[in-house]
Design an enzyme around this catalytic site. Sequence first.
Site, short mmCIF file in Angstrom:
data_model
loop_
_atom_site.label_atom_id
_atom_site.label_comp_id
_atom_site.label_asym_id
_atom_site.label_seq_id
_atom_site.Cartn_x
_atom_site.Cartn_y
_atom_site.Cartn_z
N GLY B 32 16.35 -14.70 -41.94
CA GLY B 32 15.13 -15.44 -41.85
C GLY B 32 14.90 -16.70 -41.45
CB CYS B 241 0.89 13.27 -34.41
SG CYS B 241 1.14 13.56 -32.79
CB CYS B 244 4.46 16.46 -32.85
SG CYS B 244 4.34 14.94 -34.09
CB CYS B 266 3.55 10.20 -32.42
SG CYS B 266 3.77 11.29 -33.94
CB CYS B 272 5.56 12.62 -30.44
SG CYS B 272 4.19 13.56 -30.25
#
Lengths: 365, 297
Positions: B32, B241, B244, B266, B272
Site C-alpha cells: 500500500g 446480463c 449471458c 457484462c 460473458c
Amino acid sequence: MYVAVKGGEAAIANAHQLLADRRRGARSIPALTVAQIGEQLGLAVDRVMAEASLYDRALAALSIKQARGDMIEAIFLLRAYRTTLPRFGYSDPVDTGAMEIERRISATYKDLPGGQLLGPTFDYTHRLLDPSLLEDAAVAAPVRRECGGEAVGRVSDILGDEGLIEPDSREPLDKVPGDITREPMDFPLSRDERLQALARGDEGFLLALAYSTQRGYARTHPFAGEIRIGLVEVEIELPELGFSVSLGEIRVTECQSVNQFKGSATEPPQFTRGYGLVFGQSERKAMAMALVDRALRAEEFGEDIVAPAQDEEFVIAHSDNVQATGFVEHLKLPHYVDFQAELDLVRRMRAEQQDPSTASREAAE
Amino acid sequence: MSALATYNFAYLDEQTKRMIRRAILKAIAIPGYQVPFASREMPMPYGWGTGGVQLTAAILGPDDVLKVIDQGADDTTNAVSIRAFFQKVAAVAVTTRTAEATIIQTRHRIPEAELTANQVLVYQVPIPEPLRFLEPRETETRQMHALSEYGLMHVKLYEDIARNGHIATTYAYPVMVEGRYVMDPSPIPKFDNPKMHRSQALQLFGAGREKRIYAIPPHTQVVSLDFEDHPFTIQHFDRPCALCGAEGVYLDEVVLDDRGSRMFVCSDTDHCETRRAEGHVGPEGMPSGYGAKEAAE
C-alpha cells in the site's frame, strides 16, 4: 440486437493510415524534406530539442514532420526516443563565458566589454507580412564582422567582481547534480533539479508564469542582465584518459536576470539572480525560465510566498507539456465503467429526493 | 520489425527494468505504500497506461501470456493498442481468456473470475495519491501517510453521508491496506474492491506520470473505508446480463436507440463469452456461437 460500439484493431490501423494520408497532404505538392525543416524552420527545431531534452537537429526535424507540425506531439516523439538511450556519463559543466557569441545584449549597461551584439533577432522588425516570401526571392548574404576570438565575459561577472550580486551558485564545486530523468522527483527539489525541470518545461506555461510575476503575482524586480546566444563546447572527462575531450558544439541561449534583494541578518544587500538556459535559440523561453527560477527562490530569500509562480510544487508538477497533454487528453479514453457507477448513484439519489420516505432506509444500506 | 531492431525486449533497457523491479520489490515489502520510481517516457501518452506498461515491461518474460483489458473488455481501443505494443516489442503470447493469462494489465476493472496464485494483475493508475483531492501538496500528503493521519479522509466520507445520505464515491474508493496505508485502488468501481482482499494474485499498481509504484502482495488484507453505522456496500444491479444471464457481475449500460431503450451486459467480456460458451443465455441473448461472435467483434 446489441451491436458493440467498440474499436478493433482494424479501426486503429485505418485511423493511422488516414493520419499518414493527411500528413502527406495533396500529392501534387512536393513532400517537405527533413533538411528543409532543419534549415528553414530552425526555431521550431530548437523548441523541440529544448523541451524534449535531446540535442539532435535531424531527429527533431523528423519529429516535426511526423507530428504534422504539432509541437507538443513532436516533443513527445523525441522524448520517447530519448528515454531509450543509454546514459554513458555526464559532461563537464558548460562554460557559457567562453561562448562563441552570435547575439549578446544587456539591458543593464549601455556599453560593456565585448559590446552589444544584436545577431539574428526578430526585435525591431516591423511585423508586416512580407509578400516576397510567397516566392523564393533571393536573400542577400548577411554582413558579418571578423570574430576576435577572445571570450566575451559575462555581465554577472562584472557585478560579481564588486560583490554586488550573489555568487553563481552556493553549491560546492564537486556537487554531483541531480538527474530528473533518472531519479524520481522529490519535492522540495534542489535548484539544479528545478532548473532541469524548467529547461524542459513548456514554453507557453513558463511564459505565462513569468508574465504573472511582472503583473504583481510575486514581484521580483527583474532586469535582463544579459542574454547571450551562441555555440558552446561540450566536454566529457574520460576516466581512461584522465582528461576531458570535446564532444562537439551546441547552440544555447542563456539568460541571467538581475533581481533586487534588500539583504538579511546574514547577507548584505545585493542583487540576486534568476537563471535560464535553453538548447538552441529561444530567448523567450530562457527569459521566462530566469524569471520563474527567481520567483521559485522566494523561500531561500525569506520572501512571502503569495503567488503561483513561487510555488514549486504547482509550477514544476505542471510544467511538463508531455505529461500535461497526456493526462488532459486521456479523458478521451473510455470511462464507461466509472460513469456507470456515477449514473447509478445519481439515479438512486434522485429517486430518494422524489420519495423522502425511502431516504433513511437507503442510506443505511 | 526491422525498424524496431534497436529496441530491447519489451522496449525498456535492462537497467531501467532493474530499477523498476527494485521499486516493485520495495512496494511488495510495504503493501500500500507508494514507492517513487524514475518513470520513463513511454511511446504512448501519459495518462494512457504508461505506469502499467512499465510494470508489465519490467516483469514480462518470453514465456508469459499477456491479457490487456480496459473497462473490462479486451477489445477497447487502448487495450488493443497496448496489447499490440507488447506483441511488437516482446513478441509475447497474448490471450483474451482470463484463466490463461499470467499477466493481466487492466484499466478500471478487476476480472470477474477469481485470480490465481500464478497470475499478476497490473493496474494502470492515473492519480496514485488517495489524499490528493483533499490535499494537493505532495509534501503534505507524504507526511500524512507517514503519520497514518487519515482523519481528513474520514471527515470527507462523513461529509458525504451528512450531505447525501451516502458515501458519494462510486469508483476509486479508498481502501486500507494491511491496517497501515490508505491506498487508491485506481478508478475501478467500488464493486471490484472486495476482489482485492486476500487475493491469491499479486496486484501491482503503476502511475507513470506521477512516478509511483505500489503493490498488494497475495493474501493481503484490503478493507474499504467505512463507518460502523454506514458499512461499505457495493453496487447491485437489479437484473442479470442480457446476453449471458450472469448475476452479481458488473454491467455496462448500452443505449440501444434514442427512445430510452437500454440493455445491460457484462462489462467483463471474457466472463460473458465464457459463460455463453458454456451454454448460459440471458434474456436478450442468442444461443452460444451467434451471440459470442457478435459481442467479440
